[in-house]
Design a protein around this motif. Structure first.
Motif, PDB file in Angstrom:
ATOM      1  N   LEU A 110      13.389 -61.115 -20.528  1.00  0.00           N
ATOM      2  CA  LEU A 110      13.523 -59.632 -20.650  1.00  0.00           C
ATOM      3  C   LEU A 110      12.539 -59.206 -21.936  1.00  0.00           C
ATOM      4  CD1 LEU A 110      17.193 -59.154 -20.029  1.00  0.00           C
ATOM      5  CD2 LEU A 110      15.468 -58.510 -18.487  1.00  0.00           C
ATOM      6  N   ALA A 169      19.789 -55.089 -16.787  1.00  0.00           N
ATOM      7  CA  ALA A 169      18.399 -55.206 -16.882  1.00  0.00           C
ATOM      8  C   ALA A 169      17.731 -56.011 -15.711  1.00  0.00           C
ATOM      9  CB  ALA A 169      17.770 -55.425 -18.293  1.00  0.00           C
ATOM     10  N   GLU A 172      17.843 -54.416 -12.327  1.00  0.00           N
ATOM     11  CA  GLU A 172      16.934 -53.398 -12.193  1.00  0.00           C
ATOM     12  C   GLU A 172      15.295 -53.900 -11.959  1.00  0.00           C
ATOM     13  OE1 GLU A 172      17.241 -51.051 -15.986  1.00  0.00           O
ATOM     14  OE2 GLU A 172      19.090 -49.976 -15.335  1.00  0.00           O
ATOM     15  N   ARG A 173      15.170 -55.104 -12.378  1.00  0.00           N
ATOM     16  CA  ARG A 173      13.782 -55.698 -12.035  1.00  0.00           C
ATOM     17  C   ARG A 173      13.980 -56.652 -10.922  1.00  0.00           C
ATOM     18  NH1 ARG A 173      11.498 -57.767 -18.085  1.00  0.00           N
ATOM     19  NH2 ARG A 173      11.650 -55.861 -19.279  1.00  0.00           N
ATOM     20  N   TRP A 175      15.194 -59.599 -10.539  1.00  0.00           N
ATOM     21  CA  TRP A 175      14.943 -60.848 -11.124  1.00  0.00           C
ATOM     22  C   TRP A 175      16.456 -61.727 -11.263  1.00  0.00           C
ATOM     23  CZ3 TRP A 175      11.216 -60.080 -15.812  1.00  0.00           C
ATOM     24  CH2 TRP A 175       9.879 -59.888 -15.325  1.00  0.00           C
ATOM     25  N   ARG A 318       0.222 -60.282 -17.108  1.00  0.00           N
ATOM     26  CA  ARG A 318       1.469 -59.971 -16.842  1.00  0.00           C
ATOM     27  C   ARG A 318       2.539 -60.468 -17.908  1.00  0.00           C
ATOM     28  NH1 ARG A 318       3.469 -59.641 -11.698  1.00  0.00           N
ATOM     29  NH2 ARG A 318       1.577 -58.350 -11.623  1.00  0.00           N
ATOM     30  N   TYR A 322       5.227 -57.811 -20.280  1.00  0.00           N
ATOM     31  CA  TYR A 322       6.709 -57.794 -20.131  1.00  0.00           C
ATOM     32  C   TYR A 322       7.229 -58.516 -21.389  1.00  0.00           C
ATOM     33  CZ  TYR A 322       7.465 -56.553 -15.330  1.00  0.00           C
ATOM     34  OH  TYR A 322       7.503 -56.010 -14.147  1.00  0.00           O
ATOM     35  N   TRP A 350      12.518 -67.832 -12.803  1.00  0.00           N
ATOM     36  CA  TRP A 350      11.952 -66.410 -13.201  1.00  0.00           C
ATOM     37  C   TRP A 350      10.359 -66.581 -13.242  1.00  0.00           C
ATOM     38  CZ3 TRP A 350       8.921 -65.991 -17.764  1.00  0.00           C
ATOM     39  CH2 TRP A 350       8.961 -67.258 -18.504  1.00  0.00           C
ATOM     40  N   LEU A 354       8.239 -63.332 -11.890  1.00  0.00           N
ATOM     41  CA  LEU A 354       7.281 -62.633 -12.592  1.00  0.00           C
ATOM     42  C   LEU A 354       5.940 -62.651 -11.998  1.00  0.00           C
ATOM     43  CD1 LEU A 354       6.697 -61.464 -15.477  1.00  0.00           C
ATOM     44  CD2 LEU A 354       6.183 -63.925 -16.309  1.00  0.00           C
TER      45      LEU A 354
END
Length: 369
Positions: A110, A169, A172-173, A175, A318, A322, A350, A354
């Protein structure tokens, strides 16, 4: 959130009974390891939605009621940098509690910090300043001071709120499921099982050795691991890494040769010298096809090497988006292996969420055309 200090079996049973049906538990341990191979736990801290318990391992005849809860697969265990804590439970029961949620790993993903400490994360996310004065306390000493118990309780007190915010969080992504794969790997027993023949890979300078030297290092490192685990002593008390490397480079054949090894204690030569010589001789006698090797880097064409550069640039962009360090996402070899169709960290967890899946889709599209 009320605090308990559990010193007797009825109190442990009552506390664990109250946890029935909870969806998660915050978990931490306090232990010492300075003079042993295995961690020596003194306290287990557990937090539920309404209470925190410091559970005194040294006062209790059985941890079974607690272990029944911790090994319940319907309860998520919340930890921060939990590998050493999970190792303790592996040694207690031969298995690791699962599933888990590690707030340090979630913080990395995050963009909240790479290998961030618990106190720093609590300060950053919750604005609470924790007292870390007792980090080096002797948790096997009794009685435990009241301020030590407050310190220990704080190590789980704020995990539930960190978990709540991080989970939101991640959801929301999109992930959360991807990170669950990384949490599953954290629970794999091979992480905690004694593997003497692989211990040479943890020695920092092993990559500078080649051929039969690696066979010698593997043999000596395995011997050290066996000695350390059998006698429950730190590896460095058996042989220092620098001494292992020197033995490997010189490959002594006689006791006189051993005595000339820099840093090798004379007492070790006297007690273990013949064994060390025998191990070195056994490694030197191995046929070359049995010598250990590191994984070979892929051999790429010039076009493929240029493509790796492009992919690394995309990954860096990328990662920067983040606030994740590029080194935590992938290195050049990871990208090379993805490019040629081999297994790579970018295919999992992850990292795949990502950027890995996106890169693979692009590679597949290029290949189809």
């Amino acid at each position: 959130m009320s605090d308990l200090y559990i010193l007797d079996q009825p109190a442990l049973v009552a506390f664990c009974t109250s946890l029935q049906g909870t969806p998660w538990l915050a978990l931490d341990t306090e232990f010492i390891r300075e003079q042993t191979y295995y961690p020596q736990p003194g306290l287990i801290q557990v937090a539920s939605a309404d209470r925190v318990a410091n559970i005194d391992l040294m006062a209790l005849p059985s941890l079974d009621p607690l272990l029944e809860r911790l090994y319940d697969p319907t309860i998520t265990k919340l930890l921060h940098a939990g590998q050493q804590d999970l190792e303790i439970f592996f040694h207690l029961r031969g298995a690791v509690p699962a599933p888990v949620f590690d707030t340090q790993l979630a913080a990395l993903v995050l963009g909240q910090g790479d290998q961030i400490g618990y106190a720093s994360l609590v300060r950053r996310m919750l604005g609470v300043e924790l007292d870390k004065a007792h980090t080096r306390a002797d948790w096997r000493r009794r009685p435990l001071e009241p301020e030590w118990l407050r310190y220990a309780a704080d190590d789980v007190r704020y995990l539930p709120e960190l978990y709540r915010q991080q989970r939101t969080a991640l959801e929301e992504r999109g992930w959360l499921d991807a990170l669950a794969e990384d949490f599953q790997r954290l629970c794999h027993p091979d992480r905690y099982r004694l593997q003497p023949w692989e211990s040479w890979r943890r020695i920092r300078q092993h990559s500078r050795l080649h051929g039969v030297q690696r066979a010698v290092l593997r043999e000596l490192a395995a011997w050290r691991e066996e000695q350390a685990s059998t006698h429950d002593r730190p590896r460095r008390w058996i042989l220092d890494d620098a001494v292992l490397i020197e033995l490997t480079r010189q490959m002594p054949k006689t006791m006189e040769d051993l005595q000339r090894i820099r840093g090798l204690p004379s007492a070790t030569v006297q007690r273990k010298g013949e064994m060390l010589l025998a191990r070195i001789a056994a490694a030197r006698a191995e046929p070359p096809e049995q010598w250990p090797t590191s994984s070979r880097r892929p051999i790429l064409t010039s076009d493929q090497a240029a493509q790796v550069d492009v992919l690394l640039t995309l990954i860096a962009a990328r990662a920067n988006q983040y606030n994740i360090p590029l080194r935590s996402v992938a290195n050049r070899e990871d990208v090379e292996r993805l490019l040629i169709g081999e297994d790579s960290p970018l295919r999992h967890g992850w990292r795949a969420a990502l950027v890995g899946r996106e890169l693979q889709a692009g590679l597949d599209d290029d290949f189809s055309h």
